[in-house]
Every structure is written in C-alpha cells, then in structure tokens.
Design an enzyme around this catalytic site. Structure first.
Site, short mmCIF file in Angstrom:
data_model
loop_
_atom_site.label_atom_id
_atom_site.label_comp_id
_atom_site.label_asym_id
_atom_site.label_seq_id
_atom_site.Cartn_x
_atom_site.Cartn_y
_atom_site.Cartn_z
N HIS A 1 64.33 38.24 33.39
CA HIS A 1 62.44 38.83 33.11
C HIS A 1 62.18 40.12 33.96
CE1 HIS A 1 58.49 38.47 34.52
NE2 HIS A 1 58.96 37.91 33.39
N GLU B 1 58.94 43.28 26.71
CA GLU B 1 58.07 42.95 27.81
C GLU B 1 57.71 43.72 28.36
OE1 GLU B 1 57.00 38.36 28.77
OE2 GLU B 1 58.66 39.13 30.22
P1 PGA Z 1 52.06 37.55 31.64
O1 PGA Z 1 53.12 37.09 31.75
O2 PGA Z 1 51.33 37.18 30.19
O3 PGA Z 1 50.78 36.84 32.75
O4 PGA Z 1 51.28 38.54 31.35
C1 PGA Z 1 54.09 37.80 30.85
C2 PGA Z 1 55.07 38.10 31.67
O5 PGA Z 1 55.36 37.79 32.25
O6 PGA Z 1 56.41 37.11 30.68
#
Ligand code: PGA
Length: 262
Positions: free
Chosen positions: A98, A168
């Site tokens: 992450h 992401e």
């Molecule tokens: P968010 O976070 O949906 O709050 O933008 C996503 C993540 O960090 O996995």
C-alpha cells in the site's frame, strides 16, 4: 472484465477506535454481502480487531483479510505478524505494498517476499501499485511497469492469476485527494497492467488477474462507471468502507452491475 466475482475490499486502516464499533460495522456489511451472488467482500481490519470479527464470519461471501504481513518466515520479529499466522487465522487476503506503507519505507524487495510467503500459505496478496502523478509525456506508464516488474519479480508464471492487483494512483488516495481517477484513466491503466504482465511472463493469453481500483471511491456511480467503462474487477476502498451502510450501498451497485454485464 473477467468472469470471476467482483471483489469489494474494505481497507479500514487504523479505524475504528473500538472493537464494538468494528463489530457493528462488520455486521451491516456481512448482512448485505451474504445476499450477493456476484460479489466477494473482504474486510481488512487492524490486527487488534481481527480476533473480534473472526467469530462473526460465516459463509464464504464476506471474509476477512489483513492489512500487511512480515516479509519472511516465522521467528523473533517484534511487532510483526507472519503470513503463516494470517493463514491459520483464516485471513483470505492480505494487502501488500500500500502506498502508505511504501511511504513508510517498504521496499519492492520486501513486497516481493511478502507475496511469495502469502501464496505459500494460501493467502491471496492484494498488491497495490500506483503512480505519484500523471505527466503529459506518459512517464507514469513506465513507473507502473517498473513497480509491477519489481514487486512481482519472484512470482512464477502459474502464480500470475493467483494474485490481485490494486491500481491506486497516489493523487487519488485519502482525504487530501481532489478526486477519484476517471474511467478513461482507469481503463488505460488496466490495459497497461495486463500488457506488462503478459510481456513480463511471456504469456500466451492475457492473464485473468483481478485488477481493482482504489482512491476516493465513495459513490455508487463510481462503482458502475469504473466497472463498465474502467474495466476493473473490483475496488479497494478506504474511507467509504468505514460506514457500513455506505459500503453496503457500493456493494449492491457492484452486484447489479455484475449481473448486467453477464
Ligand atoms: P480512500 O483510500 O478510499 O480513502 O481514498 C483507498 C486506499 O488507501 O486504499
């Protein structure tokens, strides 16, 4: 989109404050998720709350995952949790790489080790990748290629479809993000990731690896649009998974959209 079920993952990060709140939220999500035939739901609570939620899990449609694991075997590692322990505690998934952990110093070398260890114990890694920013020259596409190659460097050909990749973009994550990515940006990246995997492993067919999108997903329109036009197989959701009812709404839309696509 491939034929597997849509994957809805709630990443609870360092929330909520108490086990009671975690249980309450999880129950709402479980009630909704157990009715959905086309959606697999995964909640990743903190390690502290994991044991409070595991007795509530029943069936296979709503399961638990963990947010991280140790990059290696078992042994004397203060503060760590091993892939083997995650597996024994019936965690079905584990988030790795992450951006918040990469920012705290997690390296591609460690990410790669975590992935191999998780697969060994039958826990599906959800490998996060994402560019810092989008430039007009398209350098971000190479950034993604490099991240995929480095994070998956020890993976074998037959393991490519056993992992989940979460795209992401860093600029779309968390409360400072201005917006979620749009479906065209997401589709471009889904195509890029599948191409990189195909080339990297010299695959004859495009792999069925599930690709999720994460970053400011909060509305039911996002879910429908990103599944239909962005071609994702599910979502990794932070803030909007902290409220059981909001997340249940997103899960319902994922179910309806999956059905329409069949
Ligand atoms: P968010 O976070 O949906 O709050 O933008 C996503 C993540 O960090 O996995």
């Amino acid at each position: 989109m491939n034929k597997q079920k849509t994957l809805m993952v709630g990443n609870w990060k360092m929330n909520p404050e108490t086990p009671a709140e975690a249980k309450k939220n999880f129950r709402i999500i479980k009630t909704q998720g157990s009715k959905l035939r086309n959606v697999d739901t995964v909640i990743c609570p903190t390690f502290l709350h994991y044991g409070d939620l595991s007795p509530i899990v029943s069936g296979h449609r709503v399961v638990l995952g963990v947010q991280d694991c140790f990059a290696g075997g078992t042994g004397s590692k203060t503060g760590e949790v091993s892939a083997l322990q995650a597996s024994k505690a019936k965690a079905r998934y584990c988030i790795v790489g992450h951006s918040e952990r990469r920012a705290a110093g997690e390296t591609n070398e460690e990410i790669s080790k975590k992935i191999i260890s998780l697969l060994k114990y039958g826990v599906t890694p959800i490998v996060c990748i994402g560019e810092g920013e989008r430039d007009v020259a398209g350098k971000y596409l190479f950034e993604i290629e490099k991240q995929v190659a480095a994070s998956l460097k020890d993976l074998k050909k037959n393991q490519v479809s056993k992992i989940v990749i979460a795209y992401e973009p860093l600029w779309a994550i968390g409360k400072n993000a201005k917006r979620a990515a749009n479906s065209a940006e997401i589709e471009e990246m889904v195509i890029q990731i599948r191409k990189v995997l195909t080339d990297l492993y010299d695959l004859k067919k495009i792999p069925t690896t599930r690709i999720l999108y994460g970053g400011s997903v909060s509305k039911q329109e996002h879910v429908e649009d990103f599944m239909v036009n962005g071609k994702v197989d599910g979502f990794l959701i932070g803030r909007a998974s902290l409220d059981g009812k909001t997340f249940a709404g997103l899960m319902k839309t994922a179910e309806a959209t999956s059905k329409n696509k069949k």
